[in-house]
Write an enzyme that holds these catalytic residues in place. Structure first.
Site, short mmCIF file in Angstrom:
data_model
loop_
_atom_site.label_atom_id
_atom_site.label_comp_id
_atom_site.label_asym_id
_atom_site.label_seq_id
_atom_site.Cartn_x
_atom_site.Cartn_y
_atom_site.Cartn_z
N HIS A 1 -17.49 13.47 -11.45
CA HIS A 1 -18.23 12.23 -11.12
C HIS A 1 -18.93 11.69 -12.36
O HIS A 1 -19.93 12.24 -12.83
CB HIS A 1 -19.27 12.50 -10.02
CG HIS A 1 -19.91 11.24 -9.53
ND1 HIS A 1 -19.67 10.69 -8.29
CD2 HIS A 1 -20.77 10.37 -10.13
CE1 HIS A 1 -20.35 9.58 -8.14
NE2 HIS A 1 -21.04 9.36 -9.25
N GLN B 1 -19.88 -1.47 -7.15
CA GLN B 1 -21.30 -1.16 -7.39
C GLN B 1 -22.26 -2.03 -6.58
O GLN B 1 -23.29 -1.57 -6.09
CB GLN B 1 -21.61 -1.33 -8.89
CG GLN B 1 -23.07 -1.25 -9.29
CD GLN B 1 -23.61 0.17 -9.31
OE1 GLN B 1 -23.33 0.94 -10.22
NE2 GLN B 1 -24.40 0.52 -8.31
N HIS C 1 -19.52 6.99 -3.38
CA HIS C 1 -20.95 7.23 -3.46
C HIS C 1 -21.43 7.16 -2.01
O HIS C 1 -21.22 6.15 -1.34
CB HIS C 1 -21.63 6.14 -4.27
CG HIS C 1 -21.45 6.27 -5.75
ND1 HIS C 1 -20.23 6.17 -6.36
CD2 HIS C 1 -22.36 6.51 -6.74
CE1 HIS C 1 -20.39 6.35 -7.66
NE2 HIS C 1 -21.67 6.56 -7.92
N GLU D 1 -26.66 7.92 -1.34
CA GLU D 1 -27.48 8.22 -2.52
C GLU D 1 -28.84 7.56 -2.32
O GLU D 1 -29.17 6.53 -2.91
CB GLU D 1 -26.82 7.72 -3.82
CG GLU D 1 -27.55 8.25 -5.06
CD GLU D 1 -26.99 7.71 -6.36
OE1 GLU D 1 -26.06 6.87 -6.34
OE2 GLU D 1 -27.49 8.13 -7.43
#
Ligand code: FE2
Length: 424
Positions: A57, A152, A210, A213
């Site tokens: 990662h 993102q 992801h 998180e």
């Protein structure tokens, strides 16, 4: 005649006095005390010979950009994302490529020969994607670089998020990513997991998201990821990265969740350096550690690996591509201080990480690729304790990097100044 013979090596599983024979880039034999003529024979002197390190990662598109255009003052994940947003319009492909290549040099010197990097697909220009595809091509001779299409800014938060991600896959990005906890709502997050897993199933791609998180204990997208993995028959092909909310979840809920993850064959990557830095930032005291429940997941049979995540970028100003530093932090944060625990942390940056990455021919066994590292340490525990020197790094039987053995020479008044010793 063999190409290479390494003798008197200690292997990560604890076997000592082992010889490793290499021909045409492959390991042809691993046995105690084996001797055979070779172009080059190296006596390891009892030191640790490990398969190369793997980072499952990372964010190579942002690596080594620290301070551009400014430093993250709060140190939070959210300021990091905002700062990356400020930097993106200023990025030039050639500068990203130069920084990534420089990082890959660091990686090779540290024995890190396989990296899975998330690549931001949020901007319709796909500049980071094109830059990282070029890097992948340029480093192919010495690093296995896998790329993950990573939205993102949230795949559903912008109208062209899905389209940009699909275009990245069309251009040759290997793996489907996601960021469900950053979508606008829990529902949208769950929808993103579903549609991204479906896209991966259609295209025959792996998934690496992801996932959760955050310190919000109600962020439960890992549950949806496990469910969609089973529904679509993707067992063994899906990874949840970070999963930090699990640190803060209710224990009763986790007692149901962890078996569900194990049953689904979803692996988990924790990122100790970053999790301990970014999580708990809204706490006063006591501050949560924020890393996912590593030993509990491992005990349930989940494949857990450690990633570096960031090196000198908007989220993290430290790091040097050293996976032993990652393992060192991991064992502290997870309190995995038993011998078994420390060895499990070594596995988290080697064999477990290789399994997450689906690397073929990985390991020190007959038939595996001769891609290994000789460390200035007697075993895996000492390697982590010392973040040991990487004396020699081979890939496919070819020596790629070497570092002289560090021996201290004392210059202390009152002590003989010819005392030399290895740092232990
Ligand atoms: Fe990440």
């Amino acid at each position: 005649m063999l190409d290479l013979m390494v003798t008197n090596a200690t292997l990560p599983d604890g076997r000592t006095g082992m010889s490793v024979a290499v021909q045409d880039g492959r390991i042809t034999e691993v046995a105690a005390g084996l001797r055979a003529p070779a172009e080059e024979t190296l006596d390891a002197g009892g030191k640790l010979l490990s398969p190369h390190f793997c980072d499952p990662h990372f964010h190579m598109d942002a690596a080594l950009s620290y301070g551009l255009p400014r430093v993250n003052e709060s140190g939070t994940l959210l300021e990091g994302i905002a700062l990356w947003g400020e930097l993106k319009p200023l990025l030039k492909a050639e500068h990203m490529i130069d920084r990534a290549i420089a990082y890959c040099d660091w990686a090779v010197a540290r024995g890190l020969l396989a990296i899975r990097s998330h690549v931001d697909t949020s901007d319709p220009s796909l500049l980071p994607v094109e830059a990282m595809l070029e890097v992948k091509k340029r480093v192919a001779g010495y690093i296995d670089l896998q790329l993950v299409a990573f939205p993102q800014d949230g795949v559903l938060r912008s109208s062209d998020g899905v389209d940009n991600l699909k275009r990245a896959l069309d251009l040759g990005v290997d793996i489907v990513g996601g960021i469900p906890h950053f979508e606008r709502t829990m529902d949208e997050g769950a929808t993103s997991v579903k549609l991204l897993c479906e896209a991966a199933a259609r295209r025959g791609k792996l998934v690496d998201m992801h996932c959760d998180e955050t310190d919000d204990p109600l962020s439960r997208h890992i549950e949806t990821l496990a469910f969609q993995t089973q529904r679509l028959g993707l067992q063994g092909r899906v990874n949840g990265s970070h999963c930090t909310s699990m640190h803060s979840m209710d224990n009763y809920y986790v007692s149901k969740l962890i078996p569900l993850i194990a049953e689904s064959g979803v692996s988990v990557v924790a990122n100790p350096l970053i999790n301990i830095t970014l999580q708990g930032r809204h706490d006063t005291y006591p501050k949560r550690r924020g890393m996912t429940r590593v030993p509990e997941l491992m005990a349930a049979g989940v494949n857990v690996a450690f990633g570096h995540d960031c090196v000198m970028d908007p989220w993290y100003g430290m790091g040097s591509g050293d996976m032993l530093e990652v393992a060192h932090m991991g064992l502290h944060v997870a309190q995995m201080t038993s011998q078994k625990g420390v060895r499990a942390c070594f596995d988290a940056v080697t064999t477990n990480a290789a399994k997450v990455m689906h690397l073929q021919g990985y390991g020190i066994d007959k038939g595996c690729q001769a891609s290994f590292v000789l460390l200035q340490a007697s075993d895996a525990v000492e390697a982590i304790r010392l973040r040991a020197n990487r004396l020699k790094v081979w890939r496919h039987g070819v020596l790629l990097a070497q570092t002289p053995e560090v021996v201290a020479a004392l210059q202390v008044p009152g002590r003989p100044n010819d005392v030399r010793f290895q740092l232990r």
